[in-house]
Structure formats: C-alpha cells, structure tokens
Design a protein around this motif. Structure first.
Motif, PDB file in Angstrom:
ATOM      1  N   THR A   1       0.844  -1.179   0.000  1.00  0.00           N
ATOM      2  CA  THR A   1       0.000   0.000   0.000  1.00  0.00           C
ATOM      3  C   THR A   1       0.883   1.233   0.000  1.00  0.00           C
ATOM      4  N   ASN A   2       0.499   2.241  -0.743  1.00  0.00           N
ATOM      5  CA  ASN A   2       1.224   3.503  -0.731  1.00  0.00           C
ATOM      6  C   ASN A   2       0.809   4.283   0.512  1.00  0.00           C
ATOM      7  N   ILE A   3       1.756   4.518   1.404  1.00  0.00           N
ATOM      8  CA  ILE A   3       1.485   5.262   2.632  1.00  0.00           C
ATOM      9  C   ILE A   3       1.820   6.728   2.369  1.00  0.00           C
ATOM     10  N   PRO A   4       0.835   7.617   2.472  1.00  0.00           N
ATOM     11  CA  PRO A   4       1.067   9.031   2.160  1.00  0.00           C
ATOM     12  C   PRO A   4       1.796   9.762   3.295  1.00  0.00           C
TER      13      PRO A   4
ATOM     14  N   THR B   1      -1.746  12.555  15.901  1.00  0.00           N
ATOM     15  CA  THR B   1      -1.612  11.113  15.807  1.00  0.00           C
ATOM     16  C   THR B   1      -0.408  10.727  14.943  1.00  0.00           C
ATOM     17  N   ALA B   2       0.409   9.839  15.472  1.00  0.00           N
ATOM     18  CA  ALA B   2       1.528   9.315  14.686  1.00  0.00           C
ATOM     19  C   ALA B   2       0.969   8.453  13.554  1.00  0.00           C
ATOM     20  N   SER B   3       1.709   8.430  12.448  1.00  0.00           N
ATOM     21  CA  SER B   3       1.290   7.641  11.293  1.00  0.00           C
ATOM     22  C   SER B   3       2.414   6.691  10.892  1.00  0.00           C
ATOM     23  N   GLN B   4       2.102   5.819   9.954  1.00  0.00           N
ATOM     24  CA  GLN B   4       3.137   4.948   9.406  1.00  0.00           C
ATOM     25  C   GLN B   4       4.140   5.800   8.637  1.00  0.00           C
TER      26      GLN B   4
ATOM     27  N   ARG C   1      10.990   5.738   2.440  1.00  0.00           N
ATOM     28  CA  ARG C   1      11.529   4.436   2.849  1.00  0.00           C
ATOM     29  C   ARG C   1      12.861   4.076   2.204  1.00  0.00           C
ATOM     30  N   GLU C   2      13.031   4.350   0.927  1.00  0.00           N
ATOM     31  CA  GLU C   2      14.294   3.996   0.269  1.00  0.00           C
ATOM     32  C   GLU C   2      15.471   4.723   0.923  1.00  0.00           C
ATOM     33  N   THR C   3      15.294   5.981   1.261  1.00  0.00           N
ATOM     34  CA  THR C   3      16.359   6.734   1.928  1.00  0.00           C
ATOM     35  C   THR C   3      16.646   6.149   3.300  1.00  0.00           C
ATOM     36  N   LEU C   4      15.627   5.831   4.045  1.00  0.00           N
ATOM     37  CA  LEU C   4      15.820   5.252   5.383  1.00  0.00           C
ATOM     38  C   LEU C   4      16.513   3.892   5.290  1.00  0.00           C
ATOM     39  N   ILE C   5      16.149   3.102   4.303  1.00  0.00           N
ATOM     40  CA  ILE C   5      16.806   1.807   4.088  1.00  0.00           C
ATOM     41  C   ILE C   5      18.290   2.020   3.812  1.00  0.00           C
ATOM     42  N   ARG C   6      18.615   2.982   2.979  1.00  0.00           N
ATOM     43  CA  ARG C   6      20.022   3.251   2.643  1.00  0.00           C
ATOM     44  C   ARG C   6      20.818   3.696   3.877  1.00  0.00           C
ATOM     45  N   ILE C   7      20.198   4.484   4.732  1.00  0.00           N
ATOM     46  CA  ILE C   7      20.867   4.932   5.962  1.00  0.00           C
ATOM     47  C   ILE C   7      21.161   3.735   6.855  1.00  0.00           C
ATOM     48  N   VAL C   8      20.170   2.882   7.066  1.00  0.00           N
ATOM     49  CA  VAL C   8      20.365   1.704   7.928  1.00  0.00           C
ATOM     50  C   VAL C   8      21.410   0.774   7.316  1.00  0.00           C
ATOM     51  N   GLU C   9      21.385   0.593   6.005  1.00  0.00           N
ATOM     52  CA  GLU C   9      22.390  -0.259   5.349  1.00  0.00           C
ATOM     53  C   GLU C   9      23.798   0.277   5.600  1.00  0.00           C
TER      54      GLU C   9
ATOM     55  N   ASP D   1      10.282  -6.044   5.987  1.00  0.00           N
ATOM     56  CA  ASP D   1       8.996  -5.376   5.780  1.00  0.00           C
ATOM     57  C   ASP D   1       8.300  -5.060   7.100  1.00  0.00           C
ATOM     58  N   GLU D   2       8.539  -5.875   8.093  1.00  0.00           N
ATOM     59  CA  GLU D   2       7.920  -5.693   9.413  1.00  0.00           C
ATOM     60  C   GLU D   2       8.247  -4.325  10.024  1.00  0.00           C
ATOM     61  N   THR D   3       9.387  -3.766   9.642  1.00  0.00           N
ATOM     62  CA  THR D   3       9.792  -2.448  10.148  1.00  0.00           C
ATOM     63  C   THR D   3       8.685  -1.420   9.954  1.00  0.00           C
ATOM     64  N   TRP D   4       8.066  -1.465   8.793  1.00  0.00           N
ATOM     65  CA  TRP D   4       7.091  -0.435   8.437  1.00  0.00           C
ATOM     66  C   TRP D   4       5.774  -0.603   9.186  1.00  0.00           C
ATOM     67  N   GLU D   5       5.575  -1.760   9.790  1.00  0.00           N
ATOM     68  CA  GLU D   5       4.351  -1.988  10.566  1.00  0.00           C
ATOM     69  C   GLU D   5       4.435  -1.358  11.947  1.00  0.00           C
ATOM     70  N   THR D   6       5.659  -1.211  12.470  1.00  0.00           N
ATOM     71  CA  THR D   6       5.819  -0.739  13.852  1.00  0.00           C
ATOM     72  C   THR D   6       6.454   0.640  13.962  1.00  0.00           C
ATOM     73  N   SER D   7       7.118   1.109  12.930  1.00  0.00           N
ATOM     74  CA  SER D   7       7.783   2.415  12.969  1.00  0.00           C
ATOM     75  C   SER D   7       6.766   3.529  12.744  1.00  0.00           C
ATOM     76  N   GLN D   8       7.099   4.737  13.236  1.00  0.00           N
ATOM     77  CA  GLN D   8       6.131   5.825  13.186  1.00  0.00           C
ATOM     78  C   GLN D   8       6.759   7.155  12.809  1.00  0.00           C
ATOM     79  N   ALA D   9       5.917   8.021  12.271  1.00  0.00           N
ATOM     80  CA  ALA D   9       6.286   9.407  11.970  1.00  0.00           C
ATOM     81  C   ALA D   9       5.222  10.307  12.582  1.00  0.00           C
TER      82      ALA D   9
END
Length: 127
Positions: free
Chosen positions: A3-6, A13-16, A22-30, A73-81
């Motif tokens: 799903t595209n998360i806007p 309220t915090a959101s997903q 996400r691609e930038t965050l993945i690159r940082i963690v890598e 993928d589970e990261t995106w279920e529990t992380s918040q903005a």
C-alpha cells in the motif's frame, strides 16, 4: 500488495512511515549495518553530519552487542512518523540477527521544502 502510505500532516496522531521516505531510510540503515558511515553523507536528501558524530552513533550499536540486519517489511508496521508542525519526528525500529525486532531505534527528523524531503539523523539508541 504494498500500500502507498502518504505523507501525513497530523500533529495529534503518529502515522506509518510514508512510502516516499523508505528507500532513503533503508540506505541509511544499510550504511550503519555495513559500517559504511562515510557513505551516509552521499545519500540524496540526507543532511551532512560529521563523521565523528556518525561514529558515536555507530558506537551505540556496538555497545548494544548485537548485529544489525537489513530492514525487513515488518519495520514499516511498527515504525512511526509524527508531524511536529514544521518537521516530522521518525522513530524507526531496527532489527538484529539474533533478536529480530530489537530495542534499538533510529531517530530521524524529516523536513520538507517545496516538496523536497531532507533527512536529519539524530541517533540510534534504546529508548
């Protein structure tokens, strides 16, 4: 189906974490996972950060005593903005080889100027 998360502008309220970040965050963690800290300052949109400060952040991972893995993928279920009125505070759950979901989080601030996002790495720590 992914799903595209806007991007959400809601101070209550915090959101997903939005899909567009996400691609930038993945690159940082890598980069942290692979100890390629110098590469972080070459990721599009990431604010420049002193290598010494990045090493201090990476030391928190070392002191935690576990090995980071790529974000599942589970990261995106529990992380918040959370929109703070002028930026988002992002809490990204990190995973390790032995634990899976760990107690470590990556804290990042995301700013937007004219539709362009900029990422400010704050810390990796156990809250």
């Amino acid at each position: 189906m992914i799903t595209n998360i806007p991007v959400v502008y809601d101070e209550e309220t915090a959101s997903q974490v939005p899909t567009i970040w996400r691609e930038t965050l993945i690159r940082i963690v890598e980069a942290f996972k692979n100890n390629g800290l110098a590469a972080i300052n070459h990721i599009d949109g990431v604010q420049n950060i002193e290598l010494e400060h990045l090493q201090d952040i990476a030391e928190n991972i070392t002191n935690y005593g576990e090995t980071l893995v790529s974000l599942p993928d589970e990261t995106w279920e529990t992380s918040q903005a959370l929109w703070m009125g002028f930026r988002w505070d992002v809490i990204l759950d990190l995973f390790t080889e032995r634990e899976g979901l760990s107690d470590l989080i990556l804290s990042i601030r995301v700013f937007e100027t004219d539709g362009v996002f900029e990422y400010s790495i704050q810390d990796i720590y156990v809250p």
